[in-house]
Design a protein around this motif. Structure first.
Motif, PDB file in Angstrom:
ATOM      1  N   UNK A 218      49.986  83.160  90.159  1.00 31.16           N
ATOM      2  CA  UNK A 218      51.195  82.825  89.406  1.00 31.16           C
ATOM      3  C   UNK A 218      52.189  82.027  90.250  1.00 31.16           C
ATOM      4  N   UNK A 219      52.397  82.431  91.505  1.00 25.13           N
ATOM      5  CA  UNK A 219      53.336  81.671  92.345  1.00 25.13           C
ATOM      6  C   UNK A 219      52.712  80.371  92.845  1.00 25.13           C
ATOM      7  N   UNK A 220      51.389  80.385  93.048  1.00 24.65           N
ATOM      8  CA  UNK A 220      50.697  79.134  93.395  1.00 24.65           C
ATOM      9  C   UNK A 220      50.918  78.083  92.313  1.00 24.65           C
ATOM     10  N   UNK A 221      50.913  78.563  91.040  1.00 25.92           N
ATOM     11  CA  UNK A 221      51.104  77.627  89.927  1.00 25.92           C
ATOM     12  C   UNK A 221      52.480  76.978  90.006  1.00 25.92           C
TER      13      UNK A 221
ATOM     14  N   UNK B  74      45.125  93.438  74.359  1.00 28.09           N
ATOM     15  CA  UNK B  74      45.009  92.094  74.936  1.00 28.09           C
ATOM     16  C   UNK B  74      45.723  91.929  76.272  1.00 28.09           C
ATOM     17  N   UNK B  75      46.279  92.994  76.811  1.00 26.73           N
ATOM     18  CA  UNK B  75      46.919  92.913  78.114  1.00 26.73           C
ATOM     19  C   UNK B  75      45.863  92.856  79.214  1.00 26.73           C
ATOM     20  N   UNK B  76      46.053  91.947  80.166  1.00 25.97           N
ATOM     21  CA  UNK B  76      45.091  91.827  81.263  1.00 25.97           C
ATOM     22  C   UNK B  76      45.502  92.798  82.376  1.00 25.97           C
ATOM     23  N   UNK B  77      44.587  93.687  82.736  1.00 24.45           N
ATOM     24  CA  UNK B  77      44.874  94.717  83.736  1.00 24.45           C
ATOM     25  C   UNK B  77      43.825  94.659  84.846  1.00 24.45           C
ATOM     26  N   UNK B  78      44.157  95.250  85.982  1.00 17.41           N
ATOM     27  CA  UNK B  78      43.203  95.295  87.094  1.00 17.41           C
ATOM     28  C   UNK B  78      41.907  95.968  86.656  1.00 17.41           C
ATOM     29  N   UNK B  79      42.051  97.032  85.886  1.00 15.59           N
ATOM     30  CA  UNK B  79      40.889  97.783  85.444  1.00 15.59           C
ATOM     31  C   UNK B  79      39.974  96.928  84.570  1.00 15.59           C
ATOM     32  N   UNK B  80      40.599  96.234  83.626  1.00 13.83           N
ATOM     33  CA  UNK B  80      39.812  95.366  82.741  1.00 13.83           C
ATOM     34  C   UNK B  80      39.130  94.251  83.523  1.00 13.83           C
ATOM     35  N   UNK B  81      39.827  93.761  84.550  1.00 15.48           N
ATOM     36  CA  UNK B  81      39.329  92.630  85.317  1.00 15.48           C
ATOM     37  C   UNK B  81      38.023  92.968  86.046  1.00 15.48           C
ATOM     38  N   UNK B  82      37.721  94.257  86.142  1.00 16.51           N
ATOM     39  CA  UNK B  82      36.443  94.644  86.750  1.00 16.51           C
ATOM     40  C   UNK B  82      35.262  94.142  85.922  1.00 16.51           C
ATOM     41  N   UNK B  83      35.514  93.812  84.646  1.00 17.37           N
ATOM     42  CA  UNK B  83      34.443  93.289  83.793  1.00 17.37           C
ATOM     43  C   UNK B  83      34.146  91.826  84.113  1.00 17.37           C
ATOM     44  N   UNK B  84      35.093  91.171  84.788  1.00 12.58           N
ATOM     45  CA  UNK B  84      34.929  89.747  85.086  1.00 12.58           C
ATOM     46  C   UNK B  84      34.161  89.587  86.403  1.00 12.58           C
ATOM     47  N   UNK B  85      34.002  88.334  86.818  1.00 11.94           N
ATOM     48  CA  UNK B  85      33.385  88.041  88.107  1.00 11.94           C
ATOM     49  C   UNK B  85      34.223  88.697  89.212  1.00 11.94           C
ATOM     50  N   UNK B  86      33.584  89.207  90.278  1.00 12.49           N
ATOM     51  CA  UNK B  86      34.345  89.924  91.308  1.00 12.49           C
ATOM     52  C   UNK B  86      35.481  89.096  91.928  1.00 12.49           C
ATOM     53  N   UNK B  87      35.340  87.770  91.927  1.00  5.65           N
ATOM     54  CA  UNK B  87      36.386  86.935  92.527  1.00  5.65           C
ATOM     55  C   UNK B  87      37.350  86.357  91.491  1.00  5.65           C
ATOM     56  N   UNK B  88      37.305  86.883  90.288  1.00  2.00           N
ATOM     57  CA  UNK B  88      38.112  86.313  89.195  1.00  2.00           C
ATOM     58  C   UNK B  88      39.606  86.313  89.538  1.00  2.00           C
ATOM     59  N   UNK B  89      40.252  85.195  89.243  1.00  2.00           N
ATOM     60  CA  UNK B  89      41.694  85.085  89.472  1.00  2.00           C
ATOM     61  C   UNK B  89      42.436  85.079  88.135  1.00  2.00           C
ATOM     62  N   UNK B  90      43.735  85.396  88.216  1.00  2.00           N
ATOM     63  CA  UNK B  90      44.559  85.497  87.013  1.00  2.00           C
ATOM     64  C   UNK B  90      45.727  84.530  87.112  1.00  2.00           C
TER      65      UNK B  90
ATOM     66  N   UNK C 268      49.134  93.768  88.726  1.00  2.00           N
ATOM     67  CA  UNK C 268      48.161  92.683  88.842  1.00  2.00           C
ATOM     68  C   UNK C 268      48.866  91.346  89.068  1.00  2.00           C
ATOM     69  N   UNK C 269      49.987  91.153  88.366  1.00  2.00           N
ATOM     70  CA  UNK C 269      50.738  89.906  88.519  1.00  2.00           C
ATOM     71  C   UNK C 269      51.200  89.723  89.961  1.00  2.00           C
ATOM     72  N   UNK C 270      51.495  90.831  90.637  1.00  2.00           N
ATOM     73  CA  UNK C 270      52.023  90.761  92.005  1.00  2.00           C
ATOM     74  C   UNK C 270      50.937  90.794  93.080  1.00  2.00           C
ATOM     75  N   UNK C 271      49.694  90.956  92.646  1.00  2.00           N
ATOM     76  CA  UNK C 271      48.595  91.046  93.612  1.00  2.00           C
ATOM     77  C   UNK C 271      48.142  89.637  93.993  1.00  2.00           C
ATOM     78  N   UNK C 272      48.543  89.176  95.190  1.00  2.79           N
ATOM     79  CA  UNK C 272      48.306  87.767  95.522  1.00  2.79           C
ATOM     80  C   UNK C 272      46.833  87.460  95.773  1.00  2.79           C
TER      81      UNK C 272
END
Lengths: 425, 322
Positions: free
Chosen positions: B292-295, B251-267, B283-287
């Protein structure tokens, strides 16, 4: 690869109901053909002389001992004993000595089993140390190839823990094997409640212990959508409770140990620690209920519940002895005893040792049909013999079957089209 | 759009759950948060919308970021802000919550911000005191400003979330953030997906208007945003989850897994995060991907907007002359 044709065999396949004198042709590890006159000129031909040809047995419950145990049962010694006993597929189950609650253990056992002649599947420990308190890494164990998971001999006391275990396992569609024993009623007990145990002054477990546990566990399985394997039902009360749960449409399955099907409390009479088993030997009425449940299909699989133990743990007063018996070499013969006693027909006796467990685990073997793996056993159904632990292939000698007379011997075992055991050497 | 266009004033005298809000209320709050966000980025942050009003932050649960966020929000709006935290409150001396509430109310504050480990605590304090109460988290029930700030930050990045596919993954069972986010997403017309092991989902979750998944790869398909939730440490040791490594594996969200989502998907993540448990550290640090910091930044602005609206109600209810 040359083909093998086994001709003149009584082909018994519980999956299809086939029972006829015919030939079976094996090619490239698979069953190529079943019928009359199918042999080809180049085939290696085995004349079965009317012996029974059935799918090699599948045993869902056998234990080994931890690595480097002096004189202990290893995968290797157990596989040798199993191949001589007509077993083609065997599940190694966790024990309190070897809880198998880590994905790494699953991986290393599977690797160690690869060169062995018998197919070996690994059952993971459902909770850490089988203590029933914290859930093991079920997902990673499944990803490491665990066939299913088991709680061993110890029921989980806390229903919240049990609910969470079932709920978590349901996400991976794993069977969870739980012993049908009420944690309170079974605690510190060593025998079934009844006249014999009362006379001997033993701590006893009533049969309703099973009914309560089956009701509880099936209720939680219903709530969570878990696949519950009732691991070794042993009483009429337990069978009745399973029957009620099945009528509610819950996805459950049930197993019985060969000892519970064949032996009763009278056999254990006299405080011989060899008969200290878990579940304990019950009464004749319970045994008959189990046989009827085999015939009706309520019990899906019969297991050897092979549990090798060193002498120190068995050479104890009955109540102090560790429960368990080696049973793999007597599994088939003990089951055939029920056929000779006319309690079961041959197909009903073989189904919970072949097709029954195969269907539970979704295995392609366990049936005789074209294209299925050529996992076969050739049986002389009538040959008399006496089991003696001194001539056992198992590493251990603790047996409830020592000196017991049987009728029915394995002549040959085949896995993947290769002969892994031949009585005539 | 200015507020005059609505001919509608923010009608609430409390904020207990996002379910109290309608889309117009949310629009008002988002508009004002936009305004305060810009102000907060300027060197002139101090304003007087709440001048003369007293704000009490009553925190029975440890909190760093939420408390700081409410404190900054109140101070930037000119309120007098007092923090009460559980460590030095009377609750430890055996005072009941009702007595604590009435005692504080007797000091005549105007706004009270409450965090408590019990579901229903903020509502209880509002009913006991009649004060303008903002729920800053009550048990597993609600955390409305988190729901507002999550959707505010998300809307700023991807535009209107109506029709967008948003996945919430993690400990939904114990999460007031998940409940508030689901409420917000439903109000704003998003397509909601929830993903967790069965042990971390409420039994009636299928009635939340969301699609339920156990398999993260399936759940991620074509998602526009993924909200990861914090997994409490005490839940990783076998009671509901076997281990942190198993949780991350499935259940960990990773950059690799995120490839399954929409190309512009945000976390997104409400924080504080367990790196490499709920979310891959990189991934957490990839702005480009991570909000996360926007939140966190959106949090101060949203809380200013909420305090401002409730402060105006306080003044209005007190009548002219004040």
């Amino acid at each position: 690869m040359s083909a093998i044709t086994i001709r003149n065999a009584r082909i018994v396949d519980p999956a299809s109901g086939r029972d006829e004198l015919a030939s079976l042709r094996v090619e490239n590890g698979l069953i190529a053909d079943i019928g009359e006159g199918i042999a080809q000129d180049s085939d290696h031909i085995i004349d079965a002389k009317g012996a029974i040809l059935a799918p090699a047995l599948i045993d869902l419950r056998a234990a080994i001992e931890p690595a480097f145990t002096p004189g202990g049962e290893t995968l290797d010694s157990l596989a040798r004993a199993a191949s001589a006993s007509g077993i083609g597929t065997m599940v190694i189950s966790p024990t309190s000595d070897m809880p198998m609650d880590q994905p790494e253990t699953i991986t290393s056992l599977r690797a160690a089993a690869l060169p062995l002649p018998v197919r070996i599947l690994i059952c993971g420990g459902a909770t850490k140390g089988l203590a029933g308190e914290t859930i093991s890494e079920l997902g990673l164990m499944a990803a490491s190839g665990a066939a299913f998971v088991s709680q061993g001999n110890g029921p989980i006391s806390d229903t919240v823990t049990l609910r969470n275990l079932f709920s978590y396992a349901s996400g991976f569609e794993l069977w969870v094997a739980c012993p049908p024993r009420d944690p309170g009623l079974s605690r510190n007990t060593v025998a079934a409640e009844g006249e014999a145990a009362a006379r001997l002054g033993l701590n006893v477990e009533p049969t309703v212990s099973e009914r309560i546990a089956v009701d509880r566990d099936t209720s939680l399985a219903e709530l969570t959508g878990a696949r519950l394997m009732i691991d070794r039902v042993s009483t009429r009360d337990g069978v009745d409770a399973i029957s009620r749960a099945r009528k509610r449409g819950i996805e459950i399955c049930a197993t019985a140990s060969i000892a519970s099907l064949v032996l009763n409390a009278v056999d254990a009479d006299g405080l011989d620690p060899a008969f200290r088993l878990s579940p304990p030997l019950r009464h004749e009425d319970d045994r008959r209920a189990l046989v009827a449940a085999i015939e009706s299909g309520l019990i899906d699989a019969v297991v050897s519940d092979h549990r090798p133990l060193d002498l120190d743990r068995k050479a104890q007063p009955f109540a102090k002895a560790t429960p368990g018996s080696i049973s793999i070499e007597t599994l088939l013969a003990a089951m055939l005893g029920l056929v000779h006693e006319e309690e079961l027909d041959l197909a009903s006796a073989l189904r919970p040792l072949t097709n029954g467990p195969a269907e539970l685990l979704g295995l392609p073997q366990g049936r005789l049909e074209e294209g299925a793996p050529a996992d076969l056993v050739l049986i002389d159904g009538d040959a008399p013999w006496v089991f003696n632990t001194r001539s056992s292939a198992s590493a251990r000698r603790n047996s409830a079957w020592h000196n017991r007379r049987f009728q029915g011997r394995v002549l040959m075992t085949m896995v993947d089209g290769g002969i892994i055991y031949n009585l005539k050497g | 759009m200015g507020r005059a266009d609505f001919s509608y004033d923010f009608p609430h005298d409390r904020l207990i759950t996002v379910d109290d809000l309608n889309p117009l209320d949310i629009q008002i709050l988002f508009d004002r948060a936009d305004y305060w966000l810009a102000i907060n980025q300027s060197p002139d942050k101090k304003h007087d919308a709440l001048r003369g009003l007293t704000q009490i932050n009553l925190f029975f649960e440890p909190s760093t970021r939420t408390l700081a966020s409410f404190e900054l929000a109140g101070k930037r709006l000119g309120a007098d802000v007092v923090n009460f935290s559980a460590g030095n409150s009377s609750a430890k001396k055996g005072e009941t919550l009702a007595d604590t509430a009435r005692t504080l109310a007797a000091m005549r504050p105007d706004l009270i911000v409450v965090r408590h480990e019990t579901s229903g605590a903020a509502d209880f304090i509002h009913r006991e005191t009649g004060l303008a109460t903002i729920n800053a988290g009550d048990g597993m029930h609600s955390h409305p400003t988190q729901g507002l700030l999550d959707l505010f930050a998300l809307t700023r990045r991807i535009g209107d979330v109506g029709g967008k596919r948003v996945l919430i993954v993690g400990d939904i069972l114990h999460s007031r953030v998940a409940r508030s986010d689901v409420g917000m997403l439903n109000l704003l017309g998003a397509e909601i997906r929830l993903c967790a092991p069965p042990t971390l989902l409420p039994t009636d979750v299928d009635r939340w208007g969301a699609e339920i998944f156990h398999d993260l790869d399936d759940a991620l398909d074509d998602c526009d945003a993924v909200i990861t939730l914090r997994l409490q440490k005490e839940r990783m040791s076998g009671a509901r989850i076997p281990s942190a490594r198993e949780y991350f594996h499935f259940w960990g969200v990773t950059s690799r897994r995120l490839e399954l989502a929409h190309p512009d998907c945000v976390v997104m993540h409400p924080g504080p995060m367990n790196r490499n448990v709920e979310i891959e550290s990189g991934l957490a640090d990839n702005s480009d991907r991570s909000l996360i910091l926007d939140q966190v930044e959106a949090g101060v602005a949203i809380r200013m907007a909420v305090l401002e609206q409730l402060g105006q109600r306080v003044r209005k209810n007190a009548g002219p002359g004040l």
